[in-house]
Design a protein around this motif. Structure first.
Motif, PDB file in Angstrom:
ATOM      1  N   ARG A 189      26.459  39.490  43.844  1.00 58.99           N
ATOM      2  CA  ARG A 189      27.694  38.829  44.284  1.00 58.99           C
ATOM      3  C   ARG A 189      28.926  39.724  44.264  1.00 58.99           C
ATOM      4  NH1 ARG A 189      27.373  32.852  41.621  1.00 58.99           N
ATOM      5  NH2 ARG A 189      25.323  32.353  42.403  1.00 58.99           N
ATOM      6  N   ILE A 190      29.022  40.597  43.268  1.00 60.96           N
ATOM      7  CA  ILE A 190      30.237  41.392  43.121  1.00 60.96           C
ATOM      8  C   ILE A 190      30.011  42.836  43.540  1.00 60.96           C
ATOM      9  CG2 ILE A 190      32.004  42.134  41.464  1.00 60.96           C
ATOM     10  CD1 ILE A 190      31.569  39.399  40.078  1.00 60.96           C
ATOM     11  N   GLY A 191      28.779  43.304  43.433  1.00 59.37           N
ATOM     12  CA  GLY A 191      28.450  44.583  44.040  1.00 59.37           C
ATOM     13  C   GLY A 191      28.348  45.778  43.126  1.00 59.37           C
ATOM     14  N   ILE A 192      28.426  45.587  41.819  1.00 56.60           N
ATOM     15  CA  ILE A 192      28.252  46.738  40.926  1.00 56.60           C
ATOM     16  C   ILE A 192      27.247  46.387  39.832  1.00 56.60           C
ATOM     17  CG2 ILE A 192      30.556  47.684  41.332  1.00 56.60           C
ATOM     18  CD1 ILE A 192      31.370  46.599  38.570  1.00 56.60           C
ATOM     19  N   LEU A 193      26.643  47.429  39.281  1.00 58.60           N
ATOM     20  CA  LEU A 193      25.736  47.259  38.149  1.00 58.60           C
ATOM     21  C   LEU A 193      26.557  47.241  36.864  1.00 58.60           C
ATOM     22  CD1 LEU A 193      22.840  49.681  39.134  1.00 58.60           C
ATOM     23  CD2 LEU A 193      22.776  47.182  39.105  1.00 58.60           C
TER      24      LEU A 193
END
Length: 183
Positions: free
Chosen positions: A153-157
């Motif tokens: 959903r937010i795009g980072i690990l």
């Protein structure tokens, strides 16, 4: 109010014959394309006593392209997801507390209480989400779901630390949730 929800509940209609809405990048001030999140800027078109000209609201939203299923001719914007001053940028991605709230709300077994710890190690940002789990929830399973949902959903690990219900501090005032230790 400057906008209103309709029966379809797919955005908020605003009166574009009285108000001109723009969405800008809060850092550069450049207009962003419809559908992208940014800061809402309002210009009043008919107000004479105290007109607003490119008034920066500090609210984060986006303009929704296309027509609404309700048939209204008025354009729409999305709900406010946060404020520019609440935004944290990690690994080049803008993150708002409202996104974390929504992520936890939609993840089975997660409580609404959380903390975010941001540090910089070897020149790289690290983001740790400390979240509480509801009683009877498998902590390892919740940790994996939150990790995967955040990336999706937010795009980072991120790193996820799961705590038992009640382990995070509570406050009668506004609870501090973001601890940014980058220098």
């Amino acid at each position: 109010g400057i906008s209103i929800s309709c029966d379809e509940d797919c955005g908020l209609h605003y009166w574009n014959d009285y108000l001109y809405f723009e969405i800008i990048d809060p850092i550069t001030g450049e207009t962003v394309p419809d559908g992208e999140y940014g800061e809402l800027v309002i210009t009043t078109l008919t107000k004479q006593g105290a007109p607003l000209i490119r008034y920066r609201t500090r609210d984060i939203t986006r303009l929704l392209p296309g027509e609404c299923a309700c048939g209204s001719p008025y354009p729409r914007h999305d709900r406010i997801i946060g404020r520019v001053d609440d935004m944290t940028k990690v690994k080049g991605v803008n993150i708002y507390p409202a996104q974390i709230d929504e992520l936890l709300k939609s993840t089975d077994g997660a409580s609404s209480e959380y903390q975010i710890i941001i540090t910089r190690e070897d020149g790289k940002d690290t983001f740790t989400l400390r979240a509480e789990c509801e009683k009877g929830t498998d902590k390892d399973g919740l940790q994996k779901r939150l990790h995967d949902n955040f990336k999706k959903r937010i795009g980072i690990l991120i790193d996820v630390e799961i705590l038992s219900l009640g382990e995070l501090p509570r406050s009668e005032k506004k609870t501090k949730r973001v601890y940014d230790y980058r220098t």
